[in-house]
Design an enzyme around this catalytic site. Sequence first.
Site, PDB file in Angstrom:
ATOM      1  CB  THR A   1      -0.882   0.022   1.153  1.00 50.02           C
ATOM      2  OG1 THR A   1      -0.181  -0.231   2.434  1.00 50.02           O
ATOM      3  CG2 THR A   1      -1.925  -1.074   1.164  1.00 50.02           C
ATOM      4  N   GLY A   2       2.127   1.309   0.176  1.00 47.80           N
ATOM      5  CA  GLY A   2       2.965   2.580   0.288  1.00 47.80           C
ATOM      6  C   GLY A   2       3.239   3.184  -1.024  1.00 47.80           C
TER       7      GLY A   2
ATOM      8  CB  SER B   1      -3.732  -2.730   5.072  1.00 45.90           C
ATOM      9  OG  SER B   1      -3.132  -1.520   5.077  1.00 45.90           O
TER      10      SER B   1
ATOM     11  CB  CYS C   1      15.777   6.883  -4.253  1.00 49.60           C
ATOM     12  SG  CYS C   1      15.458   7.601  -2.437  1.00 49.60           S
TER      13      CYS C   1
ATOM     14  CD  GLU D   1      18.749   9.758   1.263  1.00 52.25           C
ATOM     15  OE1 GLU D   1      18.335   8.807   2.311  1.00 52.25           O
ATOM     16  OE2 GLU D   1      18.499   9.470   0.300  1.00 52.25           O
TER      17      GLU D   1
ATOM     18  CG  HIS E   1      15.846  11.817  -5.408  1.00 52.95           C
ATOM     19  ND1 HIS E   1      14.440  12.095  -4.921  1.00 52.95           N
ATOM     20  CD2 HIS E   1      16.020  10.812  -4.444  1.00 52.95           C
ATOM     21  CE1 HIS E   1      14.079  11.695  -3.842  1.00 52.95           C
ATOM     22  NE2 HIS E   1      14.926  10.566  -3.582  1.00 52.95           N
TER      23      HIS E   1
HETATM   24  P1  NAP Z   1       5.642   3.966   2.750  1.00 55.47           P
HETATM   25  O1  NAP Z   1       4.794   4.684   1.656  1.00 55.47           O
HETATM   26  O2  NAP Z   1       5.581   4.535   4.289  1.00 55.47           O
HETATM   27  O3  NAP Z   1       4.970   2.531   2.900  1.00 55.47           O
HETATM   28  C1  NAP Z   1       5.338   1.467   3.900  1.00 55.47           C
HETATM   29  C2  NAP Z   1       4.582   0.211   3.574  1.00 55.47           C
HETATM   30  O4  NAP Z   1       4.841  -0.632   4.719  1.00 55.47           O
HETATM   31  C3  NAP Z   1       3.060   0.475   3.779  1.00 55.47           C
HETATM   32  O5  NAP Z   1       2.485  -0.391   2.856  1.00 55.47           O
HETATM   33  C4  NAP Z   1       2.571   0.054   4.856  1.00 55.47           C
HETATM   34  O6  NAP Z   1       1.273  -0.650   5.287  1.00 55.47           O
HETATM   35  C5  NAP Z   1       3.638  -1.214   5.421  1.00 55.47           C
HETATM   36  N1  NAP Z   1       3.835  -1.354   6.774  1.00 55.47           N
HETATM   37  C6  NAP Z   1       3.988  -0.508   7.698  1.00 55.47           C
HETATM   38  N2  NAP Z   1       4.055  -1.090   8.685  1.00 55.47           N
HETATM   39  C7  NAP Z   1       4.159  -2.568   8.566  1.00 55.47           C
HETATM   40  C8  NAP Z   1       4.228  -3.709   9.558  1.00 55.47           C
HETATM   41  N3  NAP Z   1       4.198  -3.616  10.768  1.00 55.47           N
HETATM   42  N4  NAP Z   1       4.089  -4.601   8.893  1.00 55.47           N
HETATM   43  C9  NAP Z   1       3.797  -4.922   7.402  1.00 55.47           C
HETATM   44  N5  NAP Z   1       3.689  -3.746   6.749  1.00 55.47           N
HETATM   45  C10 NAP Z   1       3.945  -2.667   7.143  1.00 55.47           C
HETATM   46  O7  NAP Z   1       7.162   3.843   2.351  1.00 55.47           O
HETATM   47  P2  NAP Z   1       7.896   3.604   0.967  1.00 55.47           P
HETATM   48  O8  NAP Z   1       8.173   5.087   0.814  1.00 55.47           O
HETATM   49  O9  NAP Z   1       7.026   2.919  -0.141  1.00 55.47           O
HETATM   50  O10 NAP Z   1       9.086   2.888   1.111  1.00 55.47           O
HETATM   51  C11 NAP Z   1       9.222   1.643   1.385  1.00 55.47           C
HETATM   52  C12 NAP Z   1      10.589   1.302   1.594  1.00 55.47           C
HETATM   53  O11 NAP Z   1      11.402   1.628   0.379  1.00 55.47           O
HETATM   54  C13 NAP Z   1      11.356   2.044   2.681  1.00 55.47           C
HETATM   55  O12 NAP Z   1      12.180   1.217   3.183  1.00 55.47           O
HETATM   56  C14 NAP Z   1      12.112   3.074   1.909  1.00 55.47           C
HETATM   57  O13 NAP Z   1      13.340   3.414   2.748  1.00 55.47           O
HETATM   58  C15 NAP Z   1      12.706   2.483   0.516  1.00 55.47           C
HETATM   59  N6  NAP Z   1      12.551   3.315  -0.549  1.00 55.47           N
HETATM   60  C16 NAP Z   1      11.753   4.260  -0.716  1.00 55.47           C
HETATM   61  C17 NAP Z   1      12.016   5.037  -1.916  1.00 55.47           C
HETATM   62  C18 NAP Z   1      11.095   6.134  -2.301  1.00 55.47           C
HETATM   63  O14 NAP Z   1      11.211   7.116  -3.225  1.00 55.47           O
HETATM   64  N7  NAP Z   1       9.983   6.402  -1.758  1.00 55.47           N
HETATM   65  C19 NAP Z   1      12.928   4.822  -2.901  1.00 55.47           C
HETATM   66  C20 NAP Z   1      13.918   4.124  -2.523  1.00 55.47           C
HETATM   67  C21 NAP Z   1      13.671   3.292  -1.491  1.00 55.47           C
HETATM   68  P3  NAP Z   1      -0.090   0.252   5.622  1.00 55.47           P
HETATM   69  O15 NAP Z   1      -0.542   1.161   4.582  1.00 55.47           O
HETATM   70  O16 NAP Z   1      -0.770  -0.684   6.254  1.00 55.47           O
HETATM   71  O17 NAP Z   1       0.449   1.254   6.932  1.00 55.47           O
END
Ligand code: NAP
Length: 357
Positions: A12-13, A40, A147, A200, A241
């Site tokens: 969902t993230g 969720s 990223c 970072e 970025h």
């Molecule tokens: P996000 O939008 O905050 O999404 C987090 C996800 O994790 C949601 O699906 C959330 O579900 C789930 N979650 C939270 N707590 C949980 C738990 N206890 N058990 C199982 N699932 C859980 O984060 P994101 O930006 O997608 O990033 C995800 C990862 O990718 C991070 O480690 C981030 O550093 C990395 N990353 C992100 C980017 C970027 O540009 N965004 C780039 C590179 C790497 P709910 O909706 O149910 O809360």
Amino acid sequence: MQQVDIGILGATGMVGQRFLELLANHPWFNVTWLAASDRSSGKPYGEAVRWKLSTPLPERYAAMPLSPAVPDEHTPRVIFAALDTDIALELEPRFANAGCAVISNSAAFRMEAHTPLVIPEVNEGHLSMVRHQSWADGGYVVTNPNCSAIGLVLALKPLEATFGIESLFVTTMQAISGAGYPGVASLDILGNVVPFIRNEEEKMVAETAKLLGGVSDAGESLPLALRMTAHCNRVAVEDGHTESVSIKLRKPATAEQILECWQQFRPLSGRGLPSAPEQPVEYLHAEDRPQPRLDRMRGGGMASVVGRLRPCTLLDWKFTVLSHNTIRGAAGAALLNAELLHQQGRLVPDRAARGAR
Ligand code: NAP
């Protein structure tokens, strides 16, 4: 070719949503299992997610139920993980120990000995580290970089291979989607620049050295010895970025030679990987490009877009790099790693071959 079943943890993230968008019509992979937090779990995906992409949520995903984030008999053998680092630290080992391939986006295991941190165009050979992992039932973990490291390292790789890199000075201007959802509060970011992103700068330096380095016979990382400093800033941009880079090379290089290096850099050309861009480092000659709003979708969001190559009065050369943080910087990067593993015939863990991968 029979499609491989895929599960998505953190579906969902921000990154999870990109996975679903990129996998909606994928020729090799089929999403059969979705999981997120307990908040969720049990809901249909369409009800649990706040869909933030400009493309519509595919119907078939909207109706799929979100499973608990626990491996069981319904969990596919290949998991794309998009979890926050602290949660990934706990959950990714559970899935790896249940015999799953965990293709991870988080920082949790990137710097572990024997964990490959891979950009297919840069260090495909690092996948050999997996042989030295000791999860149960043939499970393994492969990671993609942070990223902001990923776009930078794509642009650096051909320069390192041809001239060698002595030192590097990088300043990032990072999009708010990089902080996940809901990310940075609007009152903190609108009309503003936040000159701090936790951990970072350290991650960029450590990951760049690991990606451009080698692997020992014992399957451990041999980081490249380079002097590097990074300044990381959050800016009011939705996706993409941008990075200002100054570089000192070990051998002298002309601007023409550097441009030629980027142009010729096509290590995956002809390999038939569905998500690999034709031109991984795309150079733009206009004096005011690349720009995130205009250029982040080049190569389907998978290119490192470079411009403004010019002499640097402090080091040798300076230039600008742009890459899409949730596509090349996250979901697209993991997907390309999985495609590479699949092409090599080792994506789905072989329980029988445990310890002999
Ligand atoms: P996000 O939008 O905050 O999404 C987090 C996800 O994790 C949601 O699906 C959330 O579900 C789930 N979650 C939270 N707590 C949980 C738990 N206890 N058990 C199982 N699932 C859980 O984060 P994101 O930006 O997608 O990033 C995800 C990862 O990718 C991070 O480690 C981030 O550093 C990395 N990353 C992100 C980017 C970027 O540009 N965004 C780039 C590179 C790497 P709910 O909706 O149910 O809360």
